[in-house]
Scaffold this active site. Structure first.
Site, short mmCIF file in Angstrom:
data_model
loop_
_atom_site.label_atom_id
_atom_site.label_comp_id
_atom_site.label_asym_id
_atom_site.label_seq_id
_atom_site.Cartn_x
_atom_site.Cartn_y
_atom_site.Cartn_z
N ARG A 1 12.37 -1.77 10.54
CA ARG A 1 11.40 -1.56 11.34
C ARG A 1 11.23 -2.33 12.59
O ARG A 1 11.30 -3.44 12.42
CB ARG A 1 10.09 -1.14 10.57
CG ARG A 1 9.86 0.24 10.22
CD ARG A 1 8.27 0.21 9.36
NE ARG A 1 7.33 -0.35 9.86
CZ ARG A 1 6.14 -0.04 9.16
NH1 ARG A 1 6.02 0.54 7.91
NH2 ARG A 1 5.09 -0.86 9.49
N LYS B 1 0.81 -1.05 -0.08
CA LYS B 1 0.02 -0.03 -0.08
C LYS B 1 0.85 1.22 -0.05
O LYS B 1 0.59 2.18 -0.66
CB LYS B 1 -1.03 0.09 1.37
CG LYS B 1 -1.80 -1.23 1.38
CD LYS B 1 -2.69 -1.31 2.62
CE LYS B 1 -2.14 -1.04 4.20
NZ LYS B 1 -1.08 -2.42 4.41
N ARG C 1 12.16 -5.79 4.34
CA ARG C 1 12.05 -4.75 4.24
C ARG C 1 13.06 -3.63 5.01
O ARG C 1 13.57 -4.17 6.09
CB ARG C 1 10.59 -3.98 4.91
CG ARG C 1 10.62 -2.29 4.66
CD ARG C 1 9.49 -1.63 4.82
NE ARG C 1 8.49 -2.32 6.01
CZ ARG C 1 7.24 -2.08 6.18
NH1 ARG C 1 6.53 -1.31 5.09
NH2 ARG C 1 6.54 -2.44 7.07
N ARG D 1 -8.61 1.35 9.74
CA ARG D 1 -8.54 0.09 9.97
C ARG D 1 -9.17 -0.95 11.06
O ARG D 1 -8.81 -1.99 11.33
CB ARG D 1 -6.89 -0.06 10.69
CG ARG D 1 -5.91 -0.65 10.19
CD ARG D 1 -4.72 -0.09 10.59
NE ARG D 1 -3.53 -0.88 10.54
CZ ARG D 1 -2.47 -0.51 9.98
NH1 ARG D 1 -2.58 0.70 9.20
NH2 ARG D 1 -1.35 -1.15 9.91
N ARG E 1 0.85 -8.75 13.64
CA ARG E 1 0.22 -7.96 12.68
C ARG E 1 -0.84 -8.68 11.68
O ARG E 1 -1.95 -7.83 11.55
CB ARG E 1 1.19 -6.87 12.08
CG ARG E 1 1.88 -6.28 12.80
CD ARG E 1 3.24 -5.62 12.40
NE ARG E 1 3.10 -4.76 11.02
CZ ARG E 1 4.00 -4.57 10.16
NH1 ARG E 1 5.21 -4.79 10.33
NH2 ARG E 1 3.92 -3.65 9.12
P1 AP5 Z 1 4.92 -1.39 1.65
O1 AP5 Z 1 4.58 -0.72 0.41
O2 AP5 Z 1 5.51 -0.67 2.81
O3 AP5 Z 1 3.66 -2.05 2.22
P2 AP5 Z 1 2.35 -1.83 3.07
O4 AP5 Z 1 1.06 -2.54 2.66
O5 AP5 Z 1 2.52 -0.29 3.23
O6 AP5 Z 1 2.86 -2.33 4.56
P3 AP5 Z 1 3.20 -1.76 6.06
O7 AP5 Z 1 3.81 -2.87 6.87
O8 AP5 Z 1 3.75 -0.42 5.64
O9 AP5 Z 1 1.83 -1.34 6.42
P4 AP5 Z 1 1.25 -1.54 7.61
O10 AP5 Z 1 -0.35 -1.45 7.40
O11 AP5 Z 1 1.47 -2.80 8.68
O12 AP5 Z 1 1.90 -0.57 8.51
P5 AP5 Z 1 1.52 0.94 9.02
O13 AP5 Z 1 2.79 1.81 8.73
O14 AP5 Z 1 0.36 1.42 8.17
O15 AP5 Z 1 5.94 -2.80 1.30
C1 AP5 Z 1 6.46 -3.49 2.34
C2 AP5 Z 1 7.86 -4.24 1.70
O16 AP5 Z 1 7.46 -4.96 0.31
C3 AP5 Z 1 8.69 -3.11 1.31
O17 AP5 Z 1 10.03 -3.62 1.54
C4 AP5 Z 1 8.56 -2.87 -0.38
O18 AP5 Z 1 9.87 -2.44 -0.82
C5 AP5 Z 1 8.24 -4.35 -0.41
N1 AP5 Z 1 7.13 -4.25 -1.53
C6 AP5 Z 1 6.15 -3.43 -1.80
N2 AP5 Z 1 5.43 -3.72 -2.86
C7 AP5 Z 1 5.98 -4.75 -3.40
C8 AP5 Z 1 5.77 -5.42 -4.48
N3 AP5 Z 1 4.59 -5.36 -5.44
N4 AP5 Z 1 6.80 -6.39 -5.02
C9 AP5 Z 1 7.67 -6.63 -4.34
N5 AP5 Z 1 7.97 -6.06 -3.27
C10 AP5 Z 1 7.17 -5.17 -2.80
O19 AP5 Z 1 1.15 0.76 10.58
C11 AP5 Z 1 2.21 0.62 11.49
C12 AP5 Z 1 1.37 0.37 12.82
O20 AP5 Z 1 1.06 1.59 13.14
C13 AP5 Z 1 0.28 -0.49 12.95
O21 AP5 Z 1 0.69 -1.79 13.37
C14 AP5 Z 1 -0.38 0.31 14.22
O22 AP5 Z 1 0.22 -0.22 15.55
C15 AP5 Z 1 -0.34 1.64 13.91
N6 AP5 Z 1 -1.48 2.14 13.11
C16 AP5 Z 1 -1.08 2.74 11.75
N7 AP5 Z 1 -2.51 3.14 11.28
C17 AP5 Z 1 -3.25 2.58 12.23
C18 AP5 Z 1 -4.78 2.75 12.37
N8 AP5 Z 1 -5.66 3.47 11.38
N9 AP5 Z 1 -5.43 2.46 13.52
C19 AP5 Z 1 -4.73 1.88 14.39
N10 AP5 Z 1 -3.35 1.68 14.40
C20 AP5 Z 1 -2.54 2.39 13.43
#
Ligand code: AP5
Length: 218
Positions: A160, A13, A127, A88, A171
């Protein structure tokens, strides 16, 4: 163009949001990035959020809803925006609907990145993120030219704290229990489109552009 990107951690995403934000000149609003920024700068919000984030649990709804409500008041969201990682929970989605209704606005499309657990685990544990500019790499899929160093700004890359295997597994569990119900929530409102998060970055980006063109929302 007002978009929500929905899918498990590691679905890509954030990676697609960066590309779409540049292409369509709309802001990328990531609650994860905003929370990590508050942790880094030692704000009270960050201190509260850190304990949840480190365990892979969700930060309480009232905290994140407040953050997004404030962010959507900025003028740069007038033309549209990409919500990445929000909502979420069903509660967050309901609060977002209420907030948008009061300003006679609505979301155009929810993109659900359907992704296998195998892909998500492999991507997240590999990552690496730039400490300086935040750009995301992957040790195998998207490696930097020089190991440990950001191609874009020369910053140091780090893992991270929530990308260790044990926390990633939690997660994914939290996603299934609390976030996956949003798939049917948005399907019922008729704005959900499913794409494969297992595709490569460029392939998926092409699928998204074709979808926007077909739905005439770009
Ligand atoms: P990436 O693009 O970063 O994936 P992502 O879907 O964004 O996954 P995240 O881990 O960043 O999302 P998340 O939802 O767990 O974390 P967030 O920061 O929102 O890609 C991941 C990896 O794959 C990278 O290395 C990339 O290079 C690679 N990649 C990407 N696309 C690819 C492809 N097509 N092919 C190959 N490789 C690829 O949340 C973190 C924490 O914050 C949560 O756990 C929670 O505690 C808190 N939080 C955030 N938002 C909320 C909310 N709304 N409510 C409550 N808590 C929240």
């Amino acid at each position: 163009m007002k978009l929500i990107l929905l899918g498990p951690p590691g679905a890509g995403k954030g990676t697609q949001s960066v590309v779409l934000s540049k292409t369509y000149k709309i802001p990328h609003i990531s609650t994860g990035d905003i929370l990590r920024e508050s942790v880094k700068s030692g704000q009270a919000l960050g201190l509260k959020a850190k304990s949840y984030m480190d365990k892979g649990e969700l930060v309480p709804d009232e905290v994140v809803v407040g953050i997004v409500a404030d962010r959507l008041k900025n003028d740069d969201t007038k033309k549209g925006y990409i919500l990445d990682g929000f909502p979420r929970t069903v509660k967050q989605a309901e609060e977002l609907d209420k907030a948008l209704k009061t300003i006679r606005s609505s979301i155009d499309m929810v993109l659900y990145f359907e992704t296998s657990a195998k892909t998500a685990i492999e991507r997240l544990t590999g990552r690496r993120v730039c400490k300086a500019c935040g750009f995301n790499y992957h040790v195998k899929n998207i490696p930097p030219k020089k190991a440990g160093i950001c191609d874009k700004c020369g910053g140091e890359l780090y893992q991270r704290p929530d990308d260790t295997e044990a926390t990633v597994l939690n997660r994914l569990k939290v996603y299934e229990a609390q976030t996956a119900p949003l798939i049917s929530y948005y399907a019922k409102s008729g704005i959900l489109d499913k794409v494969s998060g297992d595709l490569g970055v460029n392939e998926l980006n092409k699928v998204l552009s074709d979808l926007f063109a077909a739905k005439k929302i770009a």
